[in-house]
Design an enzyme around this catalytic site. Structure first.
Site, PDB file in Angstrom:
ATOM      1  N   ARG A  37      -8.060   7.471   4.221  1.00  0.00           N
ATOM      2  CA  ARG A  37      -8.234   7.575   5.674  1.00  0.00           C
ATOM      3  C   ARG A  37      -8.272   9.053   6.017  1.00  0.00           C
ATOM      4  NH1 ARG A  37      -3.222   4.494   7.752  1.00  0.00           N
ATOM      5  NH2 ARG A  37      -2.547   5.315   5.749  1.00  0.00           N
ATOM      6  N   LYS A  78      11.759   3.147   6.293  1.00  0.00           N
ATOM      7  CA  LYS A  78      11.780   4.590   6.010  1.00  0.00           C
ATOM      8  C   LYS A  78      13.140   4.995   5.433  1.00  0.00           C
ATOM      9  CE  LYS A  78       7.830   5.071   8.403  1.00  0.00           C
ATOM     10  NZ  LYS A  78       7.202   3.762   8.277  1.00  0.00           N
ATOM     11  N   LYS A 120      11.298  10.472  11.641  1.00  0.00           N
ATOM     12  CA  LYS A 120      10.778   9.098  11.602  1.00  0.00           C
ATOM     13  C   LYS A 120      11.846   8.064  11.951  1.00  0.00           C
ATOM     14  CE  LYS A 120       7.372   9.858   7.937  1.00  0.00           C
ATOM     15  NZ  LYS A 120       6.755   9.252   6.744  1.00  0.00           N
ATOM     16  N   ARG A 136       0.862  -1.189   0.000  1.00  0.00           N
ATOM     17  CA  ARG A 136       0.000   0.000   0.000  1.00  0.00           C
ATOM     18  C   ARG A 136       0.889   1.226   0.000  1.00  0.00           C
ATOM     19  NH1 ARG A 136      -2.980   0.657   5.005  1.00  0.00           N
ATOM     20  NH2 ARG A 136      -1.541   2.369   5.356  1.00  0.00           N
ATOM     21  N   GLU A 162       4.506   7.118   2.675  1.00  0.00           N
ATOM     22  CA  GLU A 162       5.359   5.935   2.823  1.00  0.00           C
ATOM     23  C   GLU A 162       4.848   4.815   1.942  1.00  0.00           C
ATOM     24  OE1 GLU A 162       5.317   3.418   6.199  1.00  0.00           O
ATOM     25  OE2 GLU A 162       3.206   3.730   6.619  1.00  0.00           O
ATOM     26  N   GLU A 165       7.203   0.516  11.823  1.00  0.00           N
ATOM     27  CA  GLU A 165       5.913   0.472  11.140  1.00  0.00           C
ATOM     28  C   GLU A 165       4.797   0.448  12.170  1.00  0.00           C
ATOM     29  OE1 GLU A 165       5.501   0.544   7.826  1.00  0.00           O
ATOM     30  OE2 GLU A 165       7.666   0.769   7.729  1.00  0.00           O
ATOM     31  N   GLY A 166       3.597   0.772  11.698  1.00  0.00           N
ATOM     32  CA  GLY A 166       2.427   0.495  12.519  1.00  0.00           C
ATOM     33  C   GLY A 166       1.892   1.679  13.293  1.00  0.00           C
ATOM     34  N   ASN A 193       4.184   0.902   2.095  1.00  0.00           N
ATOM     35  CA  ASN A 193       4.071  -0.224   3.041  1.00  0.00           C
ATOM     36  C   ASN A 193       4.309  -1.540   2.329  1.00  0.00           C
ATOM     37  OD1 ASN A 193       2.802   1.125   5.588  1.00  0.00           O
ATOM     38  ND2 ASN A 193       1.670   1.945   3.842  1.00  0.00           N
ATOM     39  N   SER A 233      -2.958  -2.812   5.635  1.00  0.00           N
ATOM     40  CA  SER A 233      -4.287  -3.182   6.103  1.00  0.00           C
ATOM     41  C   SER A 233      -5.396  -2.314   5.503  1.00  0.00           C
ATOM     42  CB  SER A 233      -4.335  -3.133   7.627  1.00  0.00           C
ATOM     43  OG  SER A 233      -3.791  -1.934   8.074  1.00  0.00           O
TER      44      SER A 233
HETATM   45  P1  ADP Z   1       3.852   4.305   9.947  1.00  0.00           P
HETATM   46  O1  ADP Z   1       4.728   3.270   9.360  1.00  0.00           O
HETATM   47  O2  ADP Z   1       3.927   4.363  11.422  1.00  0.00           O
HETATM   48  O3  ADP Z   1       2.452   4.242   9.411  1.00  0.00           O
HETATM   49  P2  ADP Z   1       4.054   6.786   8.423  1.00  0.00           P
HETATM   50  O4  ADP Z   1       5.243   7.254   7.714  1.00  0.00           O
HETATM   51  O5  ADP Z   1       2.922   6.328   7.592  1.00  0.00           O
HETATM   52  O6  ADP Z   1       4.497   5.679   9.466  1.00  0.00           O
HETATM   53  O7  ADP Z   1       3.544   7.949   9.383  1.00  0.00           O
HETATM   54  C1  ADP Z   1       2.411   7.807  10.214  1.00  0.00           C
HETATM   55  C2  ADP Z   1       1.441   8.946   9.983  1.00  0.00           C
HETATM   56  O8  ADP Z   1       2.091  10.200  10.218  1.00  0.00           O
HETATM   57  C3  ADP Z   1       0.932   9.034   8.561  1.00  0.00           C
HETATM   58  O9  ADP Z   1      -0.193   8.207   8.389  1.00  0.00           O
HETATM   59  C4  ADP Z   1       0.607  10.516   8.426  1.00  0.00           C
HETATM   60  O10 ADP Z   1      -0.671  10.789   8.976  1.00  0.00           O
HETATM   61  C5  ADP Z   1       1.663  11.176   9.284  1.00  0.00           C
HETATM   62  N1  ADP Z   1       2.816  11.576   8.444  1.00  0.00           N
HETATM   63  C6  ADP Z   1       3.887  10.819   8.125  1.00  0.00           C
HETATM   64  N2  ADP Z   1       4.742  11.478   7.327  1.00  0.00           N
HETATM   65  C7  ADP Z   1       4.201  12.694   7.132  1.00  0.00           C
HETATM   66  C8  ADP Z   1       4.604  13.854   6.395  1.00  0.00           C
HETATM   67  N3  ADP Z   1       5.750  13.888   5.713  1.00  0.00           N
HETATM   68  N4  ADP Z   1       3.789  14.930   6.424  1.00  0.00           N
HETATM   69  C9  ADP Z   1       2.631  14.912   7.117  1.00  0.00           C
HETATM   70  N5  ADP Z   1       2.195  13.862   7.834  1.00  0.00           N
HETATM   71  C10 ADP Z   1       2.967  12.759   7.845  1.00  0.00           C
HETATM   72 MG    MG Z   2       1.786   4.670   7.582  1.00  0.00          MG
END
Ligand code: ADP
Ligand code: MG
Length: 490
Positions: free
Chosen positions: A465, A321, A379, A125, A156, A383-384, A158, A163
């Site tokens: 979402r 990441k 970051k 995803r 990101e 994950e998760g 996945n 999910s």
């Molecule tokens: P995870 O693997 O924990 O899902 P993500 O990189 O998807 O990590 O980050 C989790 C959440 O943080 C994302 O679903 C988003 O809502 C927010 N987020 C992550 N990166 C950014 C970004 N560059 N700008 C704005 N919001 C972000």
């Molecule tokens: Mg995410």
């Protein structure tokens, strides 16, 4: 602020009435999850959090990222199979990050022994947000204004346990219903059909076929208790609709540890007398998923077996990441993709990302974050959800780690400021209020292949979402964000 209801104004009473009926519609469509009190049982379920109405998404922007998805699938597959690239990305991470070090060590063991299964399966995803050009005011009546000012930026990619395909698949129909109750005129194509669950299920069936033993099963490796079981179950009901003969099992890592073996004669993975064709990981992506060294031994056993892994350990590592940050460097995408236009279409979705490794570049990145902490997200390679660091928390955190190697375990990413809209969020037990919200769009993709052969590559569907403005993380299971679908605008 933008909303799908634009000129329609609804009384509070009418909204509550639409919400009540739509909740029931969602339940009838199986958009449900287990309860917090009984997370291990489906005897009692409640509707999953969802947005009452779909969110506006520019059609062209969505189509553009959908058109790129198969190239993204292939790119990430190639990254995973390029040991030198992975090693360059992860060398400094694994020095300070025990979780990824363990995964890395498993990859070393199986590489030295000779990888027992050349094929990997990915149910991916690819997550994006709708980035609005700085200072732009969007005129929704002008397609040019929408197209010019809103662009999908990748959050990101996945590669493990992607999910919500199961829960989101029927939601477009629920949204057609709520919009109709609200008196909104629309074409079906504006709230498009979306069977992401079927798309992913087809991937599992293709993986099972590629294994080549009709008696072997597709094994869902899951947590227990798991509130989101029904999201997973929709994939196996869709597999059933594709091919009733595929045996499916649900097993926890602990049960694998207790009961699974790798057959010496042919490296087949076997549990309770059944050979495993595909191991589909819906657990195993956070350190907490491994309760002891024995569970890590089990992960190693799985990787040493000839079962097809979804994902294989190299896929999981390619989804870190850190790898995504390294892919932002000039020439990195182009290492894998010769076609200039395709490489550009991928690169266009990238936000700025910086390595924090010790040295001048990393120091410069840290200075940038100190100067404008609200423009960045910090970051770790996890994950998760719930792991990132935002805004005012960034400076004190970086100050603590900036003189040590620990900073290599993190990357710094430009913060996307997504298009704010208005919507009603439906969350179990909470009042339904109009809120300022932002959305994250996920594109599902499937890839099946070995180092030199592509067996299956598909675009599988989409997810939106939506969460209230000001919420940093997007966790749906922890009640922060809501399932949603796109309302396409031109
Ligand atoms: P995870 O693997 O924990 O899902 P993500 O990189 O998807 O990590 O980050 C989790 C959440 O943080 C994302 O679903 C988003 O809502 C927010 N987020 C992550 N990166 C950014 C970004 N560059 N700008 C704005 N919001 C972000
Ligand atoms: Mg995410």
């Amino acid at each position: 602020m933008a909303t799908v209801l634009d000129t329609i104004s609804l009384s509070e009473k009418k909204i509550q009435e639409i919400a009540k009926k739509t909740k029931e519609h969602a339940i009838l469509h199986g958009i449900v999850m287990r309860t917090e009190e009984l997370p291990g049982s489906s005897e009692k379920v409640q509707y999953a959090p969802f947005a009452l109405f779909p969110s506006l998404v520019p059609r062209a922007a969505l189509e553009k990222v959908k058109a790129t998805q198969k190239h993204f699938n292939k790119l990430m597959h190639m990254v995973a199979y390029d040991t030198e690239f992975l090693q360059n990305c992860l060398t400094n991470v694994v020095k300070v990050d025990d979780f990824n070090k363990r995964l890395w060590d498993i990859l070393q063991v199986v590489t030295e022994e000779g990888i027992p299964q050349p094929i990997s399966l990915g149910l991916f995803r690819n997550d994006f947000m709708m980035d609005v050009k700085k200072g732009a005011s969007i005129d929704l009546t002008s397609p040019a204004s929408v197209a010019e000012n809103i662009q999908m930026k990748q959050i990101e990619f996945n590669m493990i346990a992607s999910s919500f395909a199961g829960l989101v698949s029927p939601l477009y129909d629920v949204h057609r219903y709520s919009l109709t109750l609200a008196g909104k005129q629309f074409e079906d194509s504006q709230v498009p059909q979306n069977n992401a669950a079927l798309g992913l299920a087809k991937g599992l069936v293709e993986g099972w076929k590629a294994y080549g033993n009709k008696k072997a099963c597709v094994l869902f490796l899951v947590s227990n208790p798991e509130r989101n079981t029904l999201d997973q179950r929709r994939l196996d009901t869709e597999m059933f609709s594709c091919d009733r003969t595929v045996p499916v099992k649900y097993v926890t890592l602990k049960e694998m540890t207790e009961r699974a073996t790798k057959r010496i004669s042919d490296k087949a993975l076997v549990i309770d007398g059944c050979e495993v064709a595909v191991v589909y990981f819906r657990t195993g992506y956070t350190p907490e998923d491994y309760s002891s060294d024995k569970d890590w031994d089990t992960r190693l056993m799985i990787e040493r077996s000839k079962a097809i892994k979804c994902p294989s350990v190299q896929y999981q590592l390619a989804g870190t990441k850190k790898v995504q940050q390294e892919l932002c460097r000039p020439g990195a995408v182009e290492r894998f993709i010769d076609d200039v236009d395709i490489a550009l279409s991928i690169r266009e979705t990238f936000a700025y990302q910086y390595s924090l490794d010790l040295g001048k570049d990393g120091d410069d990145a840290i200075q940038k974050a100190f100067d404008n902490p609200h423009q960045f997200v910090l970051k770790p390679n996890r994950e998760g959800g719930g792991n990132n660091i935002y805004g005012d928390d960034i400076k004190p955190f970086l100050t603590k780690i900036m003189n040590s190697n620990d900073r290599s375990g993190y990357i710094l990413m430009e913060r996307i400021q997504p298009w704010p809209q208005k919507n009603y969020l439906i969350k179990f037990g909470l009042e339904v209020n109009l809120r300022n919200v932002i959305s994250e769009i996920g594109i599902y993709g499937v890839y099946l292949g070995s180092s030199d052969t592509e067996i299956y590559n598909s675009l599988a569907g989409h997810l939106v979402r939506t969460k209230t403005v000001g919420t940093n993380e997007g966790g749906l299971m922890v009640g922060l964000s809501c399932l949603d679908t796109p309302f396409l605008i031109d």
